[in-house]
Write a protein that holds these residues in place. Structure first.
Motif, PDB file in Angstrom:
ATOM      1  N   ASP A  56       0.809  -1.212   0.000  1.00 15.18           N
ATOM      2  CA  ASP A  56       0.000   0.000   0.000  1.00 15.18           C
ATOM      3  C   ASP A  56       0.848   1.271   0.000  1.00 15.18           C
ATOM      4  OD1 ASP A  56       1.037   0.014   2.542  1.00 15.18           O
ATOM      5  OD2 ASP A  56      -0.882   0.232   3.581  1.00 15.18           O
ATOM      6  N   SER A  80       3.303   2.028   2.217  1.00 16.94           N
ATOM      7  CA  SER A  80       3.766   2.446   3.538  1.00 16.94           C
ATOM      8  C   SER A  80       5.234   2.084   3.711  1.00 16.94           C
ATOM      9  CB  SER A  80       2.933   1.765   4.628  1.00 16.94           C
ATOM     10  OG  SER A  80       1.578   2.141   4.533  1.00 16.94           O
ATOM     11  N   GLU A 128       1.144  10.657   3.554  1.00 13.91           N
ATOM     12  CA  GLU A 128       1.454  10.865   4.969  1.00 13.91           C
ATOM     13  C   GLU A 128       2.948  11.029   5.137  1.00 13.91           C
ATOM     14  OE1 GLU A 128      -0.460   8.467   8.110  1.00 13.91           O
ATOM     15  OE2 GLU A 128      -1.372   7.348   6.450  1.00 13.91           O
ATOM     16  N   LEU A 143       5.809   3.771  11.159  1.00 10.59           N
ATOM     17  CA  LEU A 143       5.486   4.332   9.851  1.00 10.59           C
ATOM     18  C   LEU A 143       6.187   5.671   9.688  1.00 10.59           C
ATOM     19  CD1 LEU A 143       3.802   4.318   7.212  1.00 10.59           C
ATOM     20  CD2 LEU A 143       2.023   5.555   8.487  1.00 10.59           C
ATOM     21  N   ARG A 162       3.931   7.403   3.791  1.00  6.29           N
ATOM     22  CA  ARG A 162       3.041   6.564   2.988  1.00  6.29           C
ATOM     23  C   ARG A 162       2.812   7.244   1.654  1.00  6.29           C
ATOM     24  NH1 ARG A 162      -2.346   6.289   2.064  1.00  6.29           N
ATOM     25  NH2 ARG A 162      -2.854   7.741   3.761  1.00  6.29           N
ATOM     26  N   ASP A 199       0.714   7.147  -1.900  1.00  2.00           N
ATOM     27  CA  ASP A 199      -0.473   6.642  -2.599  1.00  2.00           C
ATOM     28  C   ASP A 199      -0.238   6.680  -4.097  1.00  2.00           C
ATOM     29  OD1 ASP A 199      -1.815   6.181  -0.284  1.00  2.00           O
ATOM     30  OD2 ASP A 199      -3.132   7.948  -0.429  1.00  2.00           O
TER      31      ASP A 199
END
Length: 629
Positions: A556, A558, A606, A620, A623, A625
């Motif tokens: 995804d 991350s 993020e 984390l 991230r 996308d």
């Protein structure tokens, strides 16, 4: 002969020293940190003493704790191994002041060769050829840049107190200098507590040639021939060999003679390595090899020298430290065959070589070559220390045979869930240019795309995993070999059997009754079927079941911290558009800088960290996308 020995080190080198000491009837004492409480070197030593918390600066680098352990156990001598305190002149002096035997060179020799600038001046005076460069005391960025401009680019910035490939940066053009200098100084300060640097002319086709030297307290010095350590990544050695390919006797005599001269210049006692840089643009020539530095300790790659000479260098160290003369004279030493060493690291080449930590649940290193390691199955790879798992040393009558043996061993490795660089090493060793001996220090960087295994499992590995699932009790909650139960199979019949399996976020329906699977090994472990093939490990599972991930960035987008560390730089902002491979965050961990990059084109959704922050394993960081990037 020394009767009791404390090894002021850990892991593979501690086990290596213990092995020779045991053969000589010497009682051994190990020291250990919290993280190493159950380590192999602790289990193998006769006695072990706890010396502090897991970080090296609170345990293995605290000389007072090591001396206290020696007093507590009645140890007569201290062997420093390599790394940590092995080249610390003050610690060596403290050992001697405590009335103990120091298994290493004198503090004066360590000091003389410990600083690269002073060592080069000393070698110039001794008539040993050195590379052109700047060794001055003026460390202002302006002066360093002016000297670099005068030398001519490319140049190499090197930490004065450096070693192990840390604190080194190549600068290709004046515009890069300021950033490279800052990065080099930062790493040098973190690794050595000293941010001073020197400048050297960068040799365009450099080969890293080093010579093993040995001296005793009776004035004798010999060499045990040369090693080639040109296969490097980020200035750290990857594959080493002895003798150096393409080294003729005239050049060997010249470089080994210069090494002996360098050792004699500092009245050297014990094991040491004189490192040279050679301009390989016209092959190895006596007039194109220059002194770089001296390592006043045993080297990681010393086994290849042992293999071609038939000598145990740790035994030599212990005998010399006991006051004995060198076991052999120069004329008694001969080269026999060829030897090659590959450093097996806990790292993931497919994800920017990020270190991989954790428990070695499945750990089989194979047979047929010498293996020096400090871990066994069930041990843990800690984030606190160097991530080297083992050294694989192949020897044979010829270089080609040594390469073949090394590749065979790498192909057969089985390590899980910790990731390793085995497939990367095998690809490097099998490269046609490497096989021909056409190597230099740019060998790996110039071929990195074809040396790093592709992400995901090959088609043939999917087939083997599917066959293993159908042929086992997989999915019934029992762990065992997949071949224990051959349900659904009949000899000499081609069944039409299909199975859905998942790996790395992808699910496929595989016909397990097709072509025979490739050569490899499969085993069921927990919710995974593991396939080991060509030095790589692949985890498969049933669709919808966890596991089977390939490691690194999640599907995804991350990006999580692979270990505890500190954020050195953040090179993006939330909302930025990024492309696959773009550097987003740089961490400092295990004394190295590690870049985390975008796993695909997209947008930074993020951003959870800022420069200077401490991060924990699994945290984390960023991230990404997927989108219209």
């Amino acid at each position: 002969m020394i009767r009791s020995l404390l090894i002021a080190n850990r892991g593979e080198i501690a086990c290596r020293v213990i092995r020779t000491a045991r053969r000589l009837g010497i009682r051994t004492v190990a020291v250990f940190s919290d993280a190493d409480r159950h380590a192999l070197h602790v289990r193998e030593a006769d006695t072990a003493v706890h010396i502090g918390a897991s970080p090296a600066r609170e345990s293995y680098l605290v000389g007072e704790k090591i001396l206290a352990a020696a007093r507590e156990t009645g140890a007569e001598a201290i062997h420093p191994g390599y790394g940590f305190l092995s080249e610390n002149a003050d610690f060596a002096q403290a050992v001697l002041d405590a009335g103990l035997i120091w298994v290493g060179p004198t503090p004066a020799s360590i000091r003389a060769m410990g600083l690269k600038d002073a060592a080069k001046r000393l070698m110039d005076e001794a008539g040993v050829p050195t590379t052109p460069g700047y060794l001055g005391d003026d460390q202002s960025p302006a002066r360093l840049k002016a000297e670099s401009d005068a030398i001519g680019y490319p140049v190499l910035i090197k930490a004065v107190a450096g070693g192990g490939g840390k604190g080194m940066r190549r600068v290709n053009a004046a515009a890069e200098f300021d950033d490279m200098l800052a990065s080099c100084k930062r790493e040098a300060a973190a690794s050595f507590g000293d941010d001073r640097v020197l400048i050297e002319k960068y040799i365009e086709r450099p080969r890293h040639i080093e010579v093993q030297v040995f001296g005793d307290s009776h004035g004798n010095v010999v060499h045990l021939f040369e090693r080639d350590c040109s296969l490097q990544r980020r200035h750290q050695k990857v594959i080493e060999e002895a003798p150096a390919p393409g080294m003729d006797e005239v050049t060997r005599t010249a470089v080994c003679g210069a090494a002996v001269k360098a050792a004699q210049a500092v009245d050297y006692v014990g094991a040491g390595t004189i490192e040279f840089i050679a301009d390989a643009s016209e092959g190895l020539r006596p007039d194109r090899i220059w002194f770089m530095e001296m390592n006043t300790r045993l080297q990681v790659e010393h086994p290849v020298t042992e293999e071609i000479t038939g000598q145990d260098l740790v035994e030599w160290q212990l005998r010399v430290a006991s006051g004995e003369r060198l076991p052999l004279r120069q004329e008694d030493l001969r080269i026999r065959g060829h030897a090659m060493e590959a450093r097996l690291y806990a790292e993931d080449p497919a994800h920017e070589f990020l270190p991989s930590t954790g428990r070695l649940d499945h750990f089989v290193l194979g047979r047929g070559v010498r293996i020096d390691t400090g871990v066994e199955e069930g041990d843990r790879i800690s984030p606190y220390y160097d991530p080297m798992i083992a050294k694989l040393i192949a020897s044979a009558p010829s270089r080609d045979e040594a390469i073949d043996r090394l590749i065979d061993t790498l192909d057969q490795l089985e390590v899980w869930p910790v990731r390793t660089n085995a497939a990367f090493l095998a690809r490097a060793a099998d490269d046609p240019d490497f096989r021909s001996g056409d190597v230099d220090t740019a060998f790996i960087p110039s071929r990195i795309d074809r040396l790093v295994p592709e992400l995901g499992a090959p088609e043939s590995v999917w087939n083997l995993a599917a066959t293993a699932m159908l042929a086992s009790d997989f999915g019934r909650g029992e762990e065992g070999e997949p071949w224990d139960s051959l349900q659904g199979f009949r000899l000499n019949v081609a069944p039409d059997l299909k199975v859905a399996i998942a790996h790395g976020g992808e699910t496929r329906l595989i016909d397990a009754g097709g072509d025979p699977p490739i050569e490899g090994i499969a085993t069921a472990r927990g919710e995974n079927v593991l396939v080991f093939s060509a030095g790589q490990a692949f985890a498969f599972t049933l669709p919808g079941v966890g596991g089977g991930a390939a490691g690194g960035a999640a599907s995804d987008g991350s990006l999580v911290s692979p270990m505890p560390g500190r954020v050195l730089s953040v090179d993006t902002r939330q909302g930025d558009t990024v492309v696959k491979g773009q550097k987003l965050v740089t961490l400092e961990a295990m004394k190295m800088e590690h870049s985390l990059v975008a796993p695909f084109d997209g947008i930074v959704a993020e951003l959870q960290v800022g420069e200077g922050e401490q991060v924990t394993e699994g945290m984390l960081l960023v991230r990404v996308d997927k989108g219209d990037a």
